[in-house]
Design a protein around this motif. Sequence first.
Motif, PDB file in Angstrom:
ATOM      1  N   ILE A 290      -2.058 -15.745  13.260  1.00 42.09           N
ATOM      2  CA  ILE A 290      -3.463 -15.604  12.864  1.00 42.09           C
ATOM      3  C   ILE A 290      -3.896 -14.229  13.378  1.00 42.09           C
ATOM      4  N   LYS A 291      -4.244 -13.354  12.429  1.00 39.43           N
ATOM      5  CA  LYS A 291      -4.407 -11.926  12.725  1.00 39.43           C
ATOM      6  C   LYS A 291      -5.773 -11.609  13.349  1.00 39.43           C
ATOM      7  N   PRO A 292      -5.912 -10.362  13.879  1.00 42.24           N
ATOM      8  CA  PRO A 292      -7.157 -10.006  14.575  1.00 42.24           C
ATOM      9  C   PRO A 292      -8.415 -10.146  13.721  1.00 42.24           C
TER      10      PRO A 292
ATOM     11  N   PHE B 134       8.134  -6.038  15.875  1.00 36.26           N
ATOM     12  CA  PHE B 134       8.027  -7.224  15.008  1.00 36.26           C
ATOM     13  C   PHE B 134       8.113  -6.843  13.529  1.00 36.26           C
ATOM     14  N   TYR B 135       7.441  -5.731  13.173  1.00 39.37           N
ATOM     15  CA  TYR B 135       7.396  -5.314  11.759  1.00 39.37           C
ATOM     16  C   TYR B 135       8.377  -4.175  11.464  1.00 39.37           C
ATOM     17  N   LEU B 136       9.463  -4.094  12.239  1.00 38.87           N
ATOM     18  CA  LEU B 136      10.413  -2.974  12.120  1.00 38.87           C
ATOM     19  C   LEU B 136      10.893  -2.766  10.682  1.00 38.87           C
ATOM     20  N   ILE B 137      11.039  -3.846   9.951  1.00 36.71           N
ATOM     21  CA  ILE B 137      11.532  -3.771   8.565  1.00 36.71           C
ATOM     22  C   ILE B 137      10.615  -2.905   7.687  1.00 36.71           C
ATOM     23  N   HIS B 138       9.340  -2.780   8.085  1.00 37.30           N
ATOM     24  CA  HIS B 138       8.379  -2.003   7.292  1.00 37.30           C
ATOM     25  C   HIS B 138       8.233  -0.563   7.790  1.00 37.30           C
ATOM     26  N   LYS B 139       8.984  -0.204   8.838  1.00 37.65           N
ATOM     27  CA  LYS B 139       8.860   1.157   9.401  1.00 37.65           C
ATOM     28  C   LYS B 139       9.173   2.183   8.311  1.00 37.65           C
TER      29      LYS B 139
ATOM     30  N   VAL C  51       4.158   3.476   3.896  1.00 35.46           N
ATOM     31  CA  VAL C  51       2.858   4.124   4.111  1.00 35.46           C
ATOM     32  C   VAL C  51       1.897   3.255   4.922  1.00 35.46           C
ATOM     33  N   PHE C  52       2.041   1.960   4.795  1.00 34.33           N
ATOM     34  CA  PHE C  52       1.081   1.083   5.482  1.00 34.33           C
ATOM     35  C   PHE C  52       1.515   0.734   6.903  1.00 34.33           C
ATOM     36  N   PHE C  53       2.692   1.245   7.342  1.00 35.62           N
ATOM     37  CA  PHE C  53       3.233   0.809   8.641  1.00 35.62           C
ATOM     38  C   PHE C  53       2.313   1.172   9.817  1.00 35.62           C
TER      39      PHE C  53
ATOM     40  N   PRO D 111      -0.962   2.106  10.023  1.00 37.48           N
ATOM     41  CA  PRO D 111      -2.222   1.336  10.075  1.00 37.48           C
ATOM     42  C   PRO D 111      -2.017  -0.144  10.368  1.00 37.48           C
ATOM     43  N   LEU D 112      -0.894  -0.682   9.901  1.00 37.40           N
ATOM     44  CA  LEU D 112      -0.594  -2.098  10.180  1.00 37.40           C
ATOM     45  C   LEU D 112      -0.410  -2.305  11.686  1.00 37.40           C
ATOM     46  N   VAL D 113       0.322  -1.387  12.313  1.00 36.53           N
ATOM     47  CA  VAL D 113       0.560  -1.491  13.760  1.00 36.53           C
ATOM     48  C   VAL D 113      -0.760  -1.345  14.515  1.00 36.53           C
TER      49      VAL D 113
ATOM     50  N   SER E  75      -1.032 -14.738  -1.883  1.00 38.41           N
ATOM     51  CA  SER E  75      -0.499 -13.368  -1.981  1.00 38.41           C
ATOM     52  C   SER E  75      -0.968 -12.499  -0.828  1.00 38.41           C
ATOM     53  N   THR E  76      -0.163 -11.465  -0.545  1.00 38.39           N
ATOM     54  CA  THR E  76      -0.450 -10.574   0.596  1.00 38.39           C
ATOM     55  C   THR E  76      -1.856 -10.000   0.537  1.00 38.39           C
ATOM     56  N   ASP E  77      -2.237  -9.520  -0.635  1.00 40.81           N
ATOM     57  CA  ASP E  77      -3.569  -8.915  -0.785  1.00 40.81           C
ATOM     58  C   ASP E  77      -4.606 -10.020  -0.974  1.00 40.81           C
TER      59      ASP E  77
ATOM     60  N   ILE F 246      -5.216 -19.646   2.021  1.00 43.10           N
ATOM     61  CA  ILE F 246      -5.763 -19.183   3.312  1.00 43.10           C
ATOM     62  C   ILE F 246      -6.231 -17.730   3.220  1.00 43.10           C
ATOM     63  N   ARG F 247      -5.426 -16.887   2.580  1.00 44.16           N
ATOM     64  CA  ARG F 247      -5.830 -15.474   2.497  1.00 44.16           C
ATOM     65  C   ARG F 247      -7.030 -15.291   1.582  1.00 44.16           C
ATOM     66  N   ASN F 248      -7.134 -16.114   0.549  1.00 43.32           N
ATOM     67  CA  ASN F 248      -8.302 -16.062  -0.333  1.00 43.32           C
ATOM     68  C   ASN F 248      -9.554 -16.502   0.428  1.00 43.32           C
TER      69      ASN F 248
ATOM     70  N   ASN G 209      -8.579  -8.055   2.606  1.00 39.90           N
ATOM     71  CA  ASN G 209      -7.826  -7.127   1.754  1.00 39.90           C
ATOM     72  C   ASN G 209      -6.334  -7.213   2.080  1.00 39.90           C
ATOM     73  N   ASN G 210      -5.593  -6.138   1.774  1.00 34.83           N
ATOM     74  CA  ASN G 210      -4.150  -6.098   2.003  1.00 34.83           C
ATOM     75  C   ASN G 210      -3.779  -6.155   3.480  1.00 34.83           C
ATOM     76  N   ARG G 211      -4.569  -5.457   4.272  1.00 36.62           N
ATOM     77  CA  ARG G 211      -4.270  -5.363   5.714  1.00 36.62           C
ATOM     78  C   ARG G 211      -4.945  -6.496   6.476  1.00 36.62           C
ATOM     79  N   LYS G 212      -6.228  -6.641   6.238  1.00 36.23           N
ATOM     80  CA  LYS G 212      -6.966  -7.728   6.905  1.00 36.23           C
ATOM     81  C   LYS G 212      -6.793  -8.983   6.057  1.00 36.23           C
ATOM     82  N   ASN G 213      -5.603  -9.566   6.167  1.00 33.02           N
ATOM     83  CA  ASN G 213      -5.305 -10.706   5.282  1.00 33.02           C
ATOM     84  C   ASN G 213      -5.154 -12.019   6.060  1.00 33.02           C
ATOM     85  N   ALA G 214      -5.769 -12.064   7.220  1.00 32.75           N
ATOM     86  CA  ALA G 214      -5.966 -13.299   8.005  1.00 32.75           C
ATOM     87  C   ALA G 214      -4.718 -13.876   8.670  1.00 32.75           C
ATOM     88  N   VAL G 215      -3.615 -13.933   7.924  1.00 31.29           N
ATOM     89  CA  VAL G 215      -2.415 -14.559   8.495  1.00 31.29           C
ATOM     90  C   VAL G 215      -1.133 -13.867   8.025  1.00 31.29           C
ATOM     91  N   HIS G 216      -0.120 -14.033   8.857  1.00 28.39           N
ATOM     92  CA  HIS G 216       1.263 -13.697   8.483  1.00 28.39           C
ATOM     93  C   HIS G 216       2.051 -14.993   8.533  1.00 28.39           C
ATOM     94  N   ALA G 217       3.032 -15.142   7.627  1.00 30.15           N
ATOM     95  CA  ALA G 217       3.961 -16.276   7.729  1.00 30.15           C
ATOM     96  C   ALA G 217       5.363 -15.811   7.366  1.00 30.15           C
TER      97      ALA G 217
HETATM   98  P1  CMP Z   1       2.283  -9.664   6.501  1.00 33.14           P
HETATM   99  O1  CMP Z   1       2.614 -10.898   5.776  1.00 33.14           O
HETATM  100  O2  CMP Z   1       1.864  -9.744   7.910  1.00 33.14           O
HETATM  101  O3  CMP Z   1       3.565  -8.703   6.411  1.00 33.14           O
HETATM  102  C1  CMP Z   1       3.462  -7.305   6.463  1.00 33.14           C
HETATM  103  C2  CMP Z   1       2.067  -6.818   6.362  1.00 33.14           C
HETATM  104  O4  CMP Z   1       1.909  -5.498   5.944  1.00 33.14           O
HETATM  105  C3  CMP Z   1       1.344  -7.616   5.286  1.00 33.14           C
HETATM  106  O5  CMP Z   1       1.134  -8.927   5.704  1.00 33.14           O
HETATM  107  C4  CMP Z   1       0.112  -6.803   5.080  1.00 33.14           C
HETATM  108  O6  CMP Z   1      -0.886  -7.065   6.028  1.00 33.14           O
HETATM  109  C5  CMP Z   1       0.646  -5.406   5.292  1.00 33.14           C
HETATM  110  N1  CMP Z   1       0.836  -4.767   3.990  1.00 33.14           N
HETATM  111  C6  CMP Z   1       1.759  -5.006   3.086  1.00 33.14           C
HETATM  112  N2  CMP Z   1       1.606  -4.226   2.010  1.00 33.14           N
HETATM  113  C7  CMP Z   1       0.520  -3.460   2.269  1.00 33.14           C
HETATM  114  C8  CMP Z   1      -0.167  -2.459   1.558  1.00 33.14           C
HETATM  115  N3  CMP Z   1       0.250  -2.071   0.350  1.00 33.14           N
HETATM  116  N4  CMP Z   1      -1.247  -1.905   2.131  1.00 33.14           N
HETATM  117  C9  CMP Z   1      -1.650  -2.292   3.355  1.00 33.14           C
HETATM  118  N5  CMP Z   1      -1.051  -3.244   4.086  1.00 33.14           N
HETATM  119  C10 CMP Z   1       0.028  -3.826   3.544  1.00 33.14           C
END
Ligand code: CMP
Length: 147
Positions: free
Chosen positions: A8-10, A48-53, A56-58, A60-62, A90-92, A101-103, A108-116
């Motif tokens: 459950i995200k910030p 935790f999110y190394l796969i996304h390093k 472009v969103f890495f 700001p995500l961190v 969906s992520t967004d 839950i995200r709806n 938005n894409n970043r502030k999407n409430a939860v990760h699973a």
């Molecule tokens: P999460 O399921 O936590 O996994 C990786 C996270 O990166 C994702 O949720 C989003 O919060 C974020 N993310 C993925 N794609 C984008 C994007 N295009 N723009 C911003 N954030 C993104």
Amino acid sequence: MENTLVIIKPDAVGKKVVGDIIKAFDNFGLKLVALKMIKPSKETIEQFYLIHKGKVFFEPLVEFMSCGPIVVCVWQSENVVSKVRSFIGSTDSQKAEIGTIRNLFGTNNRKNAVHASDSIENAKNEIAFFFKNDEILDYNYDAWVSK
Ligand code: CMP
């Protein structure tokens, strides 16, 4: 039985909807087997999110994920990984299916409430990232709820 990690995200903590989200997972029929609130460092989130390093969103995500407390929890049921992925949407959050839950709780894409976790293997790794084995509680409601 299968376990999955949910964070459950910030943004959700800030909106005071942690209880609503946990209630939604409870009502969905899943079993809560581990839970804690932490304030992760940037290094922890980077790992935790190394796969996304490199994406472009890495960065700001961190920044976002380490800006405040998060709640990490483990939910259990049959096929829980795929069930939870559908349940959160969906992520967004703008595009997340109505009622997910995200709806309901994201922005938005970043502030999407939860990760699973997105696969059974990732779920095992992600659970081990935040929890020791003995923090995953194996218990049986029927053994004590009716007492
Ligand atoms: P999460 O399921 O936590 O996994 C990786 C996270 O990166 C994702 O949720 C989003 O919060 C974020 N993310 C993925 N794609 C984008 C994007 N295009 N723009 C911003 N954030 C993104």
